[in-house]
Write a protein that holds these residues in place. Structure first.
Motif, PDB file in Angstrom:
ATOM      1  N   LYS A 100      -4.964  -4.862  -0.682  1.00 12.28           N
ATOM      2  CA  LYS A 100      -4.116  -3.666  -0.616  1.00 12.28           C
ATOM      3  C   LYS A 100      -2.712  -3.941  -1.135  1.00 12.28           C
ATOM      4  N   GLU A 148       0.819  -1.221   0.000  1.00  9.77           N
ATOM      5  CA  GLU A 148       0.000   0.000   0.000  1.00  9.77           C
ATOM      6  C   GLU A 148       0.853   1.271   0.000  1.00  9.77           C
ATOM      7  N   VAL A 196      -2.471   7.899  -4.957  1.00 16.39           N
ATOM      8  CA  VAL A 196      -3.937   7.802  -4.990  1.00 16.39           C
ATOM      9  C   VAL A 196      -4.548   9.017  -4.299  1.00 16.39           C
ATOM     10  N   LYS A 197      -3.994   9.401  -3.119  1.00 12.72           N
ATOM     11  CA  LYS A 197      -4.513  10.580  -2.413  1.00 12.72           C
ATOM     12  C   LYS A 197      -4.392  11.839  -3.257  1.00 12.72           C
ATOM     13  N   ARG A 205      -7.400   4.062  -7.843  1.00 14.34           N
ATOM     14  CA  ARG A 205      -6.369   3.073  -7.502  1.00 14.34           C
ATOM     15  C   ARG A 205      -5.983   2.248  -8.724  1.00 14.34           C
ATOM     16  N   GLY A 258     -12.466   5.983  -5.343  1.00 11.14           N
ATOM     17  CA  GLY A 258     -11.303   5.250  -4.876  1.00 11.14           C
ATOM     18  C   GLY A 258     -10.868   4.084  -5.756  1.00 11.14           C
ATOM     19  N   LEU A 302      -6.963  11.762  -6.080  1.00  8.44           N
ATOM     20  CA  LEU A 302      -8.309  11.993  -5.546  1.00  8.44           C
ATOM     21  C   LEU A 302      -8.509  13.473  -5.234  1.00  8.44           C
ATOM     22  N   LYS A 329      -0.128   4.618  -2.159  1.00  6.96           N
ATOM     23  CA  LYS A 329      -1.108   5.352  -1.335  1.00  6.96           C
ATOM     24  C   LYS A 329      -1.055   6.860  -1.584  1.00  6.96           C
ATOM     25  N   GLU A 388     -13.002   9.014  -1.680  1.00  9.00           N
ATOM     26  CA  GLU A 388     -12.587   7.611  -1.678  1.00  9.00           C
ATOM     27  C   GLU A 388     -13.749   6.698  -2.019  1.00  9.00           C
ATOM     28  N   ARG A 389     -14.931   6.990  -1.424  1.00 17.80           N
ATOM     29  CA  ARG A 389     -16.103   6.151  -1.660  1.00 17.80           C
ATOM     30  C   ARG A 389     -16.551   6.185  -3.113  1.00 17.80           C
ATOM     31  N   ALA A 424     -12.306  13.786   2.036  1.00 16.05           N
ATOM     32  CA  ALA A 424     -11.522  12.695   1.446  1.00 16.05           C
ATOM     33  C   ALA A 424     -12.279  11.379   1.477  1.00 16.05           C
ATOM     34  N   SER A 425     -13.087  11.173   2.542  1.00 14.29           N
ATOM     35  CA  SER A 425     -13.828   9.907   2.647  1.00 14.29           C
ATOM     36  C   SER A 425     -14.844   9.759   1.516  1.00 14.29           C
TER      37      SER A 425
END
Length: 450
Positions: free
Chosen positions: A104, A21, A28-29, A63, A59, A32, A25, A55-56, A51-52
């Motif tokens: 992951k 990961e 990806v952040k 990724r 994400g 996003l 990671k 991601e939902r 951010a959540s």
């Protein structure tokens, strides 16, 4: 990220790329966050989407894109940096399974087909036959005759030959051979026997004289081609489907007269001022034939070079099963049976390409821009010459050459031809030529024997 290369045998290998990961990671952040700026969710200002939520909503997709980029980059970087001689393209192993929603850590295993290792020598110790084709007097005479006909002219004649043109009027006949009431009439038509498709109908015109009446069948003469019949009878295509015989009263015959051996003819054939006498013309004609035959000699040389180098290298081991799978993956229309059918030809081509690449590198063969332009000019001049346009100004040739190079397909063809020209020219200088003088018949026999 870990990259592991494992050689299975001399021509097969695997390359495994593994991620934890931490390897992806942050990327990806970052992606996003950029999405949050460009595509904010409803109710949030750009840059203020939690951010959540990002991601939902995005994400798994992000990724997948990040990992795909990293895998592609790592694969290419390893192959390039380690000079791995791959054939085709790496293929993902069928047992590689990745679930971006639940996992992951990921591992991607690729199958690689490798080019075989081999040595090839191209120096004076290598002997290659080279056939110089002799220009015979018969060839000069035949070419001279052809050129005199090509640059000849049509003059009035009394008796029609096969290549003559006959002008006259046509009248449709009934079953008894009389003029058909309300039949088709053509006051002025032209017929050249050489273009008639039926030998019996053609023979009716050969030997005809001015004033003769020739009875023939247009349907048979044209092989039933309604377009040709319509042109001959001066009618619409819909009216041309007739089976009747016609009579043609010959009003005029034009026969072909060969060009005279004069300055105009010399200039047309060779270019202005290249020859002033018949002796000079025939000498230039011999040189022209020799140049044409040189192309044949050079072509034969390319075949002999390939044979000599293939024999020297021997049968190259290839990653056969990998290449078959690769071929099938690139073309959905190729089933297993067709792949097996086509593979021997593909394998032979690949083996020769590997030999060529190694020899080209050893002899420093490279295609430069001026090589492509020079060949494009040659092709341009050849195309104009096909339409009888020779000795055109340089700017006309250059403009058309540039157009050829602007077209992707023709540009690639020109580059391949330029490479081959330089490749075989370099080999000709490097090896020992076993030159042999042969007649055209002896030269042609070389191909018949194969």
């Amino acid at each position: 990220m870990n990259v592991n290369f494992e050689k299975i045998d001399q021509v097969n290998a695997t390359l495994t790329i593994s991620f934890v990961e931490e390897d992806y990671k942050n990327d990806v952040k970052k992606q996003l966050a950029e999405l949050g700026q460009r595509r904010p969710l409803k109710g949030f200002r750009p840059g203020h989407v939690p951010a959540s939520l990002l991601e939902r909503n995005f994400g798994p997709q992000v990724r997948s894109e990040v990992i795909d980029r990293k895998v592609s980059h790592a694969l290419t970087e390893y192959i390039v940096n380690n000079h791995v001689p791959v054939l085709g393209e790496p293929m993902l192993d069928k047992d590689t399974k990745v679930d971006l929603n639940t996992e992951k850590e990921f591992s991607f295993k690729f199958e690689l087909g490798l080019a075989p290792e081999f040595d090839v020598t191209v120096d004076k110790s290598v002997k290659v036959p080279y056939y110089n084709i002799e220009v015979s007097q018969e060839m000069i005479d035949r070419q001279n005759e052809t050129l005199r006909k090509r640059y000849g002219k049509q003059v009035p004649g009394e008796v029609a030959a096969e290549d003559s043109m006959l002008r006259g009027s046509l009248v449709e006949l009934d079953a008894e051979g009389n003029e058909k009431a309300d039949g088709i009439k053509a006051e002025r038509t032209v017929i050249s026997p050489q273009y008639l498709k039926d030998e019996e109908q053609k023979a009716k015109f050969v030997g005809a004289k001015v004033g003769d009446v020739v009875v023939f069948n247009p349907g048979k003469a044209t092989g039933g081609n309604e377009n040709e019949m319509a042109a001959m009878l001066n009618v619409d295509k819909e009216q041309a489907a007739v089976e009747s015989d016609f009579s043609m009263k010959v009003d005029e015959i034009l026969v072909n007269q060969d060009a005279e051996l004069n300055q105009e003819f010399f200039d047309n054939v060779l270019g202005k001022g290249q020859a002033a006498t018949e002796e000079e013309y025939l000498s230039k004609l011999k040189d022209m034939l020799a140049a044409q035959l040189k192309n044949d000699s050079n072509y034969r040389f390319t075949l002999d070079v390939e044979k000599v180098l293939r024999d020297q290298v021997g049968e190259l081991e290839m990653p056969d099963e990998f290449l078959k799978r690769f071929l099938a993956s690139r073309n959905e229309e190729l089933d297993a049976e067709k792949v097996e059918e086509q593979y021997p030809t593909t394998k032979k081509h690949l083996q020769w390409q590997l030999i060529k690449d190694k020899v080209a590198k050893a002899l420093s063969v490279k295609v430069e821009v001026e090589d492509k332009m020079r060949l494009a000019r040659y092709f341009a001049a050849q195309q104009f010459a096909q339409y009888g346009m020779s000795n055109l100004p340089d700017d006309v040739i250059d403009n058309y050459a540039h157009k050829l190079l602007e077209d992707a397909r023709s540009s690639n063809d020109i580059e391949e031809r330029a490479f081959d020209d330089k490749f075989f020219a370099a080999i000709k200088q490097a090896v020992t030529l076993e030159e042999k003088a042969v007649t055209v018949d002896e030269f042609n026999q070389l191909f018949a024997e194969q």
